[in-house]
Design a protein around this motif. Sequence first.
Motif, PDB file in Angstrom:
ATOM      1  N   VAL A  58      14.145   1.269 -66.419  1.00 42.53           N
ATOM      2  CA  VAL A  58      15.016   0.492 -65.550  1.00 42.53           C
ATOM      3  C   VAL A  58      15.223   1.260 -64.255  1.00 42.53           C
ATOM      4  O   VAL A  58      15.611   2.436 -64.275  1.00 42.53           O
ATOM      5  CB  VAL A  58      16.370   0.226 -66.239  1.00 42.53           C
ATOM      6  N   HIS A  59      14.953   0.598 -63.129  1.00 37.40           N
ATOM      7  CA  HIS A  59      15.103   1.219 -61.814  1.00 37.40           C
ATOM      8  C   HIS A  59      16.033   0.399 -60.945  1.00 37.40           C
ATOM      9  O   HIS A  59      16.597  -0.590 -61.384  1.00 37.40           O
ATOM     10  CB  HIS A  59      13.730   1.352 -61.145  1.00 37.40           C
ATOM     11  N   GLY A  60      16.162   0.806 -59.707  1.00 38.99           N
ATOM     12  CA  GLY A  60      16.997   0.107 -58.731  1.00 38.99           C
ATOM     13  C   GLY A  60      17.938   1.024 -57.982  1.00 38.99           C
ATOM     14  O   GLY A  60      18.787   0.556 -57.234  1.00 38.99           O
ATOM     15  N   GLN A 117      23.493  -2.022 -57.499  1.00 40.53           N
ATOM     16  CA  GLN A 117      23.849  -2.713 -58.743  1.00 40.53           C
ATOM     17  C   GLN A 117      23.044  -3.986 -58.942  1.00 40.53           C
ATOM     18  O   GLN A 117      22.653  -4.304 -60.071  1.00 40.53           O
ATOM     19  CB  GLN A 117      25.340  -3.020 -58.767  1.00 40.53           C
ATOM     20  N   ARG A 160      19.561  -3.076 -60.077  1.00 35.30           N
ATOM     21  CA  ARG A 160      19.610  -2.627 -61.479  1.00 35.30           C
ATOM     22  C   ARG A 160      19.716  -3.838 -62.413  1.00 35.30           C
ATOM     23  O   ARG A 160      19.047  -3.897 -63.435  1.00 35.30           O
ATOM     24  CB  ARG A 160      20.785  -1.673 -61.707  1.00 35.30           C
ATOM     25  N   SER A 165      16.389  -5.487 -62.595  1.00 38.30           N
ATOM     26  CA  SER A 165      15.472  -4.704 -63.409  1.00 38.30           C
ATOM     27  C   SER A 165      15.748  -4.915 -64.894  1.00 38.30           C
ATOM     28  O   SER A 165      14.828  -5.142 -65.683  1.00 38.30           O
ATOM     29  CB  SER A 165      15.578  -3.221 -63.035  1.00 38.30           C
ATOM     30  N   CYS A 166      17.017  -4.884 -65.282  1.00 32.97           N
ATOM     31  CA  CYS A 166      17.381  -5.111 -66.693  1.00 32.97           C
ATOM     32  C   CYS A 166      16.938  -6.494 -67.142  1.00 32.97           C
ATOM     33  O   CYS A 166      16.371  -6.646 -68.235  1.00 32.97           O
ATOM     34  CB  CYS A 166      18.887  -4.977 -66.884  1.00 32.97           C
ATOM     35  N   VAL A 175      16.698   4.359 -68.840  1.00 33.85           N
ATOM     36  CA  VAL A 175      17.327   4.250 -67.527  1.00 33.85           C
ATOM     37  C   VAL A 175      16.828   5.437 -66.721  1.00 33.85           C
ATOM     38  O   VAL A 175      16.982   6.589 -67.127  1.00 33.85           O
ATOM     39  CB  VAL A 175      18.870   4.256 -67.638  1.00 33.85           C
ATOM     40  N   LEU A 228      27.204   3.802 -62.780  1.00 27.40           N
ATOM     41  CA  LEU A 228      25.950   3.065 -62.885  1.00 27.40           C
ATOM     42  C   LEU A 228      25.703   2.617 -64.326  1.00 27.40           C
ATOM     43  O   LEU A 228      25.337   1.467 -64.581  1.00 27.40           O
ATOM     44  CB  LEU A 228      24.794   3.943 -62.394  1.00 27.40           C
ATOM     45  N   VAL A 263      24.730  -0.959 -66.079  1.00 31.59           N
ATOM     46  CA  VAL A 263      23.398  -1.144 -66.650  1.00 31.59           C
ATOM     47  C   VAL A 263      23.414  -1.351 -68.161  1.00 31.59           C
ATOM     48  O   VAL A 263      22.778  -2.281 -68.676  1.00 31.59           O
ATOM     49  CB  VAL A 263      22.487   0.065 -66.305  1.00 31.59           C
TER      50      VAL A 263
END
Length: 167
Positions: free
Chosen positions: A88-90, A94, A97, A100-101, A114, A128, A132
């Motif tokens: 998971v990136h970003g 927020q 993220r 990505s999730c 993560v 964060l 996430v």
Amino acid sequence: NSVLKINEEGVLFRSYRDGSPVLLTAETSIQAQKDIGADIIVSFDELPPYHMEPDKLRRSLDRTHRWEKRSLDAHLKNPNNQALYAVVHGGLDQELRKKSCEYLSSLPFDGFAVGGSLGKTREQMFDLLKIVMPQLPIDKPNHLLGIADLPSIEACIPFGVDTFDSA
């Protein structure tokens, strides 16, 4: 710097041995991890720097998602009792993220890690993770990349982080 070029195909490195160019792709990364018999394989991703312009961060995330899908496709040709984790990136964004999730959890990965920039302070990382972790499947393992000091482990387990690593 050993990174010569990053593009859709992959990352071109300069060999630390003899300076020759080495291309690492989603597919070659997965194969190398399979070849050494890794139990848990991490999908190919780009690690953007902490400070990155929002447009560049978005483009990096989109490319990483394409690489991760290619990693998954390569893995599924021969799962070999090995688990493939999505990353998971970003950055600290927020919305990225969450994107990505949402994208990665729609694919049949075996677990989720993560990664990327987690902030400059432990508190930023905790903030964060509060965003996430609730967006990741709870029926699959969730890993925190690059963090394994005892105070962080104690604080991150309640967020739903199952495993940790640190170089």
